[in-house]
Design a protein around this motif. Structure first.
Motif, PDB file in Angstrom:
ATOM      1  N   GLN A  21      -2.671   0.975  -3.796  1.00  0.00           N
ATOM      2  CA  GLN A  21      -1.554   0.858  -2.870  1.00  0.00           C
ATOM      3  C   GLN A  21      -1.858  -0.252  -1.875  1.00  0.00           C
ATOM      4  O   GLN A  21      -2.916  -0.247  -1.234  1.00  0.00           O
ATOM      5  N   ASP A  22      -0.928  -1.190  -1.757  1.00  0.00           N
ATOM      6  CA  ASP A  22      -1.074  -2.319  -0.832  1.00  0.00           C
ATOM      7  C   ASP A  22      -2.390  -3.062  -1.041  1.00  0.00           C
ATOM      8  O   ASP A  22      -3.046  -3.482  -0.093  1.00  0.00           O
ATOM      9  N   GLY A  23      -2.800  -3.206  -2.298  1.00  0.00           N
ATOM     10  CA  GLY A  23      -4.012  -3.946  -2.614  1.00  0.00           C
ATOM     11  C   GLY A  23      -5.305  -3.179  -2.427  1.00  0.00           C
ATOM     12  O   GLY A  23      -6.380  -3.679  -2.732  1.00  0.00           O
ATOM     13  N   LYS A  24      -5.233  -1.955  -1.927  1.00  0.00           N
ATOM     14  CA  LYS A  24      -6.420  -1.122  -1.720  1.00  0.00           C
ATOM     15  C   LYS A  24      -6.488  -0.065  -2.816  1.00  0.00           C
ATOM     16  O   LYS A  24      -5.476   0.488  -3.234  1.00  0.00           O
ATOM     17  N   VAL A  25      -7.691   0.226  -3.255  1.00  0.00           N
ATOM     18  CA  VAL A  25      -7.906   1.220  -4.300  1.00  0.00           C
ATOM     19  C   VAL A  25      -8.599   2.424  -3.667  1.00  0.00           C
ATOM     20  O   VAL A  25      -9.504   2.269  -2.846  1.00  0.00           O
TER      21      VAL A  25
END
Length: 89
Positions: A21-25
């Motif tokens: 989500q939003d580039g974060k894992v």
């Protein structure tokens, strides 16, 4: 490392448990025990193990030490450490 670079190397169940989500894992199996993060591999290759970093939310790769991947490692993004657990069958 971006998730897209390792998604074809994921171990069974990793694609179902990790969230991007939003580039974060994130990996809900990561947990902090007595101040130390315990993380689980999300991908394995012949030479590397890959985990979701609990500090920065990116995928970190670590070389295998004598063929073994479990143990304490230093996060690539900080001086923080985490312990990589064995893959649960």
């Amino acid at each position: 490392m971006k998730y897209e670079k390792i998604k074809d190397k994921l171990i069974p169940d990793a694609d179902k448990r990790i969230k991007v989500q939003d580039g974060k894992v994130t990996d809900p199996m990561s947990e902090q025990v007595n101040g130390e993060w315990m993380v689980n591999p999300v991908a394995l290759t012949k030479n590397n193990v890959f985990v979701v970093c609990p500090y920065c939310g990116m995928i970190h790769g670590h070389g295998l030490c004598g063929g073994a991947y479990a143990g304490t490692r230093t996060a690539d993004c900080t001086n923080g450490i985490y312990s990589i657990d064995h893959v649960k069958a």
